[in-house]
Design a protein around this motif. Sequence first.
Motif, PDB file in Angstrom:
ATOM      1  N   LEU A  92      13.589 -28.874 -10.086  1.00  0.00           N
ATOM      2  CA  LEU A  92      14.494 -28.449  -9.025  1.00  0.00           C
ATOM      3  C   LEU A  92      15.343 -29.651  -8.621  1.00  0.00           C
ATOM      4  N   VAL A  93      16.649 -29.505  -8.708  1.00  0.00           N
ATOM      5  CA  VAL A  93      17.600 -30.573  -8.399  1.00  0.00           C
ATOM      6  C   VAL A  93      18.368 -30.159  -7.153  1.00  0.00           C
ATOM      7  N   THR A  94      18.461 -31.067  -6.162  1.00  0.00           N
ATOM      8  CA  THR A  94      19.096 -30.728  -4.892  1.00  0.00           C
ATOM      9  C   THR A  94      20.210 -31.707  -4.561  1.00  0.00           C
ATOM     10  N   TYR A  95      21.360 -31.148  -4.189  1.00  0.00           N
ATOM     11  CA  TYR A  95      22.482 -31.902  -3.644  1.00  0.00           C
ATOM     12  C   TYR A  95      22.595 -31.521  -2.172  1.00  0.00           C
ATOM     13  N   ARG A  96      22.509 -32.497  -1.278  1.00  0.00           N
ATOM     14  CA  ARG A  96      22.644 -32.237   0.154  1.00  0.00           C
ATOM     15  C   ARG A  96      23.998 -32.750   0.622  1.00  0.00           C
ATOM     16  N   PHE A  97      24.585 -32.022   1.571  1.00  0.00           N
ATOM     17  CA  PHE A  97      25.866 -32.439   2.116  1.00  0.00           C
ATOM     18  C   PHE A  97      26.008 -31.911   3.532  1.00  0.00           C
ATOM     19  N   VAL A 142      30.875 -30.716  30.804  1.00  0.00           N
ATOM     20  CA  VAL A 142      31.226 -30.756  29.395  1.00  0.00           C
ATOM     21  C   VAL A 142      31.161 -29.369  28.772  1.00  0.00           C
ATOM     22  N   PHE A 143      32.207 -29.013  28.061  1.00  0.00           N
ATOM     23  CA  PHE A 143      32.199 -27.847  27.183  1.00  0.00           C
ATOM     24  C   PHE A 143      32.196 -28.415  25.778  1.00  0.00           C
ATOM     25  N   SER A 144      31.220 -28.021  24.958  1.00  0.00           N
ATOM     26  CA  SER A 144      31.163 -28.593  23.616  1.00  0.00           C
ATOM     27  C   SER A 144      30.781 -27.540  22.596  1.00  0.00           C
ATOM     28  N   ARG A 145      31.066 -27.871  21.355  1.00  0.00           N
ATOM     29  CA  ARG A 145      30.683 -27.029  20.228  1.00  0.00           C
ATOM     30  C   ARG A 145      30.381 -27.956  19.070  1.00  0.00           C
ATOM     31  N   SER A 146      29.234 -27.736  18.447  1.00  0.00           N
ATOM     32  CA  SER A 146      28.900 -28.556  17.286  1.00  0.00           C
ATOM     33  C   SER A 146      28.230 -27.686  16.247  1.00  0.00           C
ATOM     34  N   GLY A 147      28.245 -28.145  15.010  1.00  0.00           N
ATOM     35  CA  GLY A 147      27.591 -27.430  13.934  1.00  0.00           C
ATOM     36  C   GLY A 147      26.849 -28.418  13.067  1.00  0.00           C
ATOM     37  N   LEU A 148      25.819 -29.028  13.617  1.00  0.00           N
ATOM     38  CA  LEU A 148      25.100 -30.036  12.866  1.00  0.00           C
ATOM     39  C   LEU A 148      23.971 -29.404  12.062  1.00  0.00           C
ATOM     40  N   GLY A 149      23.651 -29.998  10.955  1.00  0.00           N
ATOM     41  CA  GLY A 149      22.618 -29.513  10.049  1.00  0.00           C
ATOM     42  C   GLY A 149      23.140 -29.623   8.632  1.00  0.00           C
ATOM     43  N   THR A 150      22.277 -29.978   7.705  1.00  0.00           N
ATOM     44  CA  THR A 150      22.751 -30.178   6.336  1.00  0.00           C
ATOM     45  C   THR A 150      22.712 -28.891   5.536  1.00  0.00           C
ATOM     46  N   ASP A 151      23.617 -28.782   4.619  1.00  0.00           N
ATOM     47  CA  ASP A 151      23.623 -27.713   3.631  1.00  0.00           C
ATOM     48  C   ASP A 151      23.083 -28.306   2.341  1.00  0.00           C
ATOM     49  N   ALA A 152      22.705 -27.439   1.421  1.00  0.00           N
ATOM     50  CA  ALA A 152      22.188 -27.928   0.151  1.00  0.00           C
ATOM     51  C   ALA A 152      22.645 -27.008  -0.978  1.00  0.00           C
ATOM     52  N   PHE A 153      22.735 -27.595  -2.152  1.00  0.00           N
ATOM     53  CA  PHE A 153      23.018 -26.857  -3.374  1.00  0.00           C
ATOM     54  C   PHE A 153      21.880 -27.178  -4.329  1.00  0.00           C
ATOM     55  N   ASP A 154      21.155 -26.143  -4.757  1.00  0.00           N
ATOM     56  CA  ASP A 154      19.992 -26.334  -5.630  1.00  0.00           C
ATOM     57  C   ASP A 154      20.268 -25.839  -7.036  1.00  0.00           C
TER      58      ASP A 154
END
Length: 140
Positions: free
Chosen positions: A70-75, A100-112
Amino acid sequence: MAGRNRAVTLLFSAVIALALSGCNVVRLTINTPLTPQSVAFITEGRTTLADVIDTLGAPDSMTDAEAGTLVTYRFLDAKYSRVNFGWLLKPWSPVDPDLVFSRSGLGTDAFDLLCDNNWVVTHHAFVRHRPAPPFTPYPF
């Protein structure tokens, strides 16, 4: 009358400029974000891991699996924006209000990729896509 309209326009412009000076917009990118178009060259059963590495670069991890490797690319491609309306109150307030009004989308995606024992790609998929976060006003 024209002088009064001009004064109101200047005052309104100054208030808008002050409000926007408390605004931050940041974009954070870690590794090269992958898209379905950037991995379209992969043909299951024909593309080798060497072909993938030549195009995408070195993977982040490789793990033994029952069916091969299993090969993983994280981004990460995150956007963060915030407006601090408390900044406007600083000249008149003894405390430092932080509205404060804020919006964020943190977290990694991956391609396996799943490769067989001959290093040929047998399956590939994007995993761990984070959902688009709802607008979250803080401190409310």
